[in-house]
Each structure stands twice: as C-alpha cells, then as structure tokens.
Design a protein around this motif. Structure first.
Motif, PDB file in Angstrom:
ATOM      1  N   ASP A 158       0.845  -1.194   0.000  1.00  0.00           N
ATOM      2  CA  ASP A 158       0.000   0.000   0.000  1.00  0.00           C
ATOM      3  C   ASP A 158       0.882   1.246   0.000  1.00  0.00           C
ATOM      4  N   MET A 159       0.533   2.240  -0.814  1.00  0.00           N
ATOM      5  CA  MET A 159       1.317   3.472  -0.900  1.00  0.00           C
ATOM      6  C   MET A 159       0.565   4.692  -0.349  1.00  0.00           C
ATOM      7  N   SER A 160      -0.536   4.460   0.350  1.00  0.00           N
ATOM      8  CA  SER A 160      -1.328   5.591   0.836  1.00  0.00           C
ATOM      9  C   SER A 160      -0.607   6.366   1.939  1.00  0.00           C
ATOM     10  N   ARG A 161       0.377   5.738   2.581  1.00  0.00           N
ATOM     11  CA  ARG A 161       1.163   6.408   3.627  1.00  0.00           C
ATOM     12  C   ARG A 161       2.663   6.301   3.323  1.00  0.00           C
ATOM     13  N   ALA A 162       2.993   6.360   2.041  1.00  0.00           N
ATOM     14  CA  ALA A 162       4.398   6.224   1.658  1.00  0.00           C
ATOM     15  C   ALA A 162       5.255   7.314   2.292  1.00  0.00           C
ATOM     16  N   TYR A 163       4.719   8.527   2.361  1.00  0.00           N
ATOM     17  CA  TYR A 163       5.369   9.624   3.085  1.00  0.00           C
ATOM     18  C   TYR A 163       4.653   9.725   4.426  1.00  0.00           C
ATOM     19  N   THR A 164       5.278   9.231   5.460  1.00  0.00           N
ATOM     20  CA  THR A 164       4.633   9.032   6.756  1.00  0.00           C
ATOM     21  C   THR A 164       3.971  10.324   7.237  1.00  0.00           C
ATOM     22  N   PRO A 165       2.639  10.373   7.323  1.00  0.00           N
ATOM     23  CA  PRO A 165       1.952  11.636   7.655  1.00  0.00           C
ATOM     24  C   PRO A 165       2.410  12.259   8.969  1.00  0.00           C
ATOM     25  N   GLU A 166       2.611  11.430   9.995  1.00  0.00           N
ATOM     26  CA  GLU A 166       3.034  11.968  11.285  1.00  0.00           C
ATOM     27  C   GLU A 166       4.401  12.643  11.186  1.00  0.00           C
ATOM     28  N   LEU A 167       5.275  12.066  10.371  1.00  0.00           N
ATOM     29  CA  LEU A 167       6.609  12.653  10.219  1.00  0.00           C
ATOM     30  C   LEU A 167       6.576  13.903   9.348  1.00  0.00           C
ATOM     31  N   ALA A 168       5.659  13.951   8.397  1.00  0.00           N
ATOM     32  CA  ALA A 168       5.497  15.172   7.612  1.00  0.00           C
ATOM     33  C   ALA A 168       5.057  16.322   8.517  1.00  0.00           C
ATOM     34  N   GLU A 169       4.141  16.033   9.423  1.00  0.00           N
ATOM     35  CA  GLU A 169       3.707  17.050  10.382  1.00  0.00           C
ATOM     36  C   GLU A 169       4.850  17.460  11.299  1.00  0.00           C
ATOM     37  N   PHE A 170       5.627  16.479  11.727  1.00  0.00           N
ATOM     38  CA  PHE A 170       6.779  16.772  12.571  1.00  0.00           C
ATOM     39  C   PHE A 170       7.787  17.650  11.832  1.00  0.00           C
ATOM     40  N   ALA A 171       8.052  17.344  10.565  1.00  0.00           N
ATOM     41  CA  ALA A 171       8.985  18.152   9.775  1.00  0.00           C
ATOM     42  C   ALA A 171       8.468  19.580   9.618  1.00  0.00           C
ATOM     43  N   LYS A 172       7.177  19.715   9.395  1.00  0.00           N
ATOM     44  CA  LYS A 172       6.560  21.039   9.253  1.00  0.00           C
ATOM     45  C   LYS A 172       6.697  21.842  10.550  1.00  0.00           C
TER      46      LYS A 172
END
Length: 277
Positions: A156-170
């Motif tokens: 599954d690629m729906s979370r390929a870019y880990t959403p929690e980590l994207a928020e953390f990076a932001k």
C-alpha cells in the motif's frame, strides 16, 4: 530474487566490517546537498566503487560516497549522491541502497532532492515537504518476482510519506523560522527537462513539483516498511507559460544558495525525530 538476497548479505557484511556504527536513520542527499554528510561526527566514508554490488553515481554534484556517522547524536548513514534511472541503471539498481539501509538497521529514511516548482505559489529557493507523489517514470522498482522477506507483493502506498513525520517536519521548520511549502512530487524519468505541454499535464494531474528521483526510492522504502520524510528544494520554476531555458548549473547554483537552511532543517529533524515503533 534469491540472488538479490545474496547480494544484500554480501553488501551489508562488507559495510558492517568497515564501521561499528549501526544506523537508525538513512539520508539520501540530492543535488548540491551532499555537504551535510561532511558534518557527521566520527564519520566513516566508503566510496560507492568499493562497495560490493553498488552502482556508481555519474552525475555532477553527486560525490558518490556512503557515509556512516552521528548527526545530532543519532547514528545515521548518508548517501552523498544517488542513482537515477536516466543514468541507464535499472529501477532495482537505483533503489538497491534503500534495501541495504533496511538491512543495516535503518528505520526512518529522509530523502531529499532538487526539483522544479510547478505550483505558482512557490518560488525558487523554497523547501517543500512531500505529502504524496505521482510516478510518471513509466517504470516501477517492484516489477518482477517478489521476495516476501523484503516486503509484500502488493504494498500500500497511501502512507508512503509518513503523515506523522510530515507534520513533525513542518513543525520543526516552523520552530526554526523556516517557511516551507507542502505538496505532491511528480517523478519523471529524465534526463531532459520537460516541455511546456508536459508541465501543464502534470499540473492538471495534481503535481506541485517535478523531478527525476525520489519516487522509486520511496516506493521501495515503503515496501520495506520504512518510515519516510521527503523534502524537496525548489531550484527553479517550471510553469508552462513562463518557461525559460534551464541548465544543470543553474539548478546547482540555487541548491547551493538554499543549502544552509536545508541543512539546518534536516539536522533539527534528525535530532528530534520521534520513534514510530
């Protein structure tokens, strides 16, 4: 596929003999951004040409070294330069280092790149946190027999870019006073820059930025169960109705100017990276 497992074993055994560092975080450093690897503490650098079964980077601005060390007190392994489909490598060769990182113990991959901005709200020099991608390369690194020990047949690629980590990076960028964009990265095969009609198509499909890397690596990272953070450096604006001739030297020049804030952001992310395990 059995031969892949043998190659991975030979590569990781060789690298483990070169250093006692067991990395938790992997870094893929894109065009003009390899300088970050020079800042690792207690660094051990291994030339790609001396690593069994590794390809060799042929692109200007890619040093071609695998560097082990500590960044912000975290054990990491960094690729100073990556491999591209347009260099003539297969998708499996392009993504082989990600497989190696997983075997070495990496849990989180931070992948960076230089890209063209298609979203008119962007400007050259911006950093973009990748939320999703479009695979427009015409290929996929998972084509062929699947080895279940490396990952599932239909990942599954729906979370390929880990959403929690994207928020953390932001949030990390905000804490540093660094403005970041967010968007969809359209991965193409290259090596040519796109025609205006192609850029219009990608923008209509939802792309915010376009580049010639990252997507194959992230597909394999997701297949392998790695958490992923993707960050792009917008080195030029690729807006169909405003196109001007572009050279690799121009891309490298903007990447160089953006480097200080990019390095600051990646270091802060590494230093504060939460565990998702």
């Amino acid at each position: 596929m059995g031969r892949l497992l043998e190659r991975l074993q030979e590569t990781t055994t060789h690298l483990a003999s070169r250093t006692e560092i067991r990395p938790r975080i992997g870094l893929i450093l894109g065009s003009g951004l390899g300088e970050l690897a020079d800042q690792l503490d207690r660094a051990v650098a291994v030339d790609y040409g001396n690593i069994p079964h590794f390809p060799v980077s042929t692109v200007e601005g890619h040093a071609g070294m695998l560097v082990f060390g500590h960044l912000e007190n975290q054990p990491v392994v960094a690729m100073q330069g990556r491999f591209h489909y347009y260099e003539g490598y297969s998708m499996q060769e392009v993504t082989y280092p990600v497989r190696v990182m997983k075997e070495l113990g990496v849990e989180t991959l931070i992948v960076t790149n230089a890209c063209g901005g298609m979203n008119p709200a962007f400007k050259a020099g911006d950093l973009m946190i990748i939320r999703d991608h479009l695979n427009m390369t015409g290929a996929n690194p998972l084509i062929g027999p699947n080895e279940p020990t490396l990952g599932p047949r239909f990942p599954d690629m729906s979370r390929a870019y880990t959403p929690e980590l994207a928020e953390f990076a932001k949030a990390t960028a905000a804490s540093l006073g660094i403005e970041v964009q967010e968007g969809v990265y359209a991965g193409i095969s290259g090596p040519n820059y796109l025609a205006a009609a192609e850029l219009r198509m990608l923008r209509l499909l939802g792309g915010d930025a376009v580049g010639m890397s990252t997507v194959p690596e992230v597909i394999v990272a997701s297949h392998a169960g790695l958490a992923v953070i993707g960050i792009s450096c917008v080195t030029d604006m690729a807006i169909a109705d405003e196109l001007e001739p572009l050279t690799h030297e121009q891309v490298m020049e903007v990447a160089g100017r953006t480097k200080p804030k990019f390095i600051s952001l990646v270091k802060a992310i590494v230093g504060g990276l939460p565990s998702l395990r």
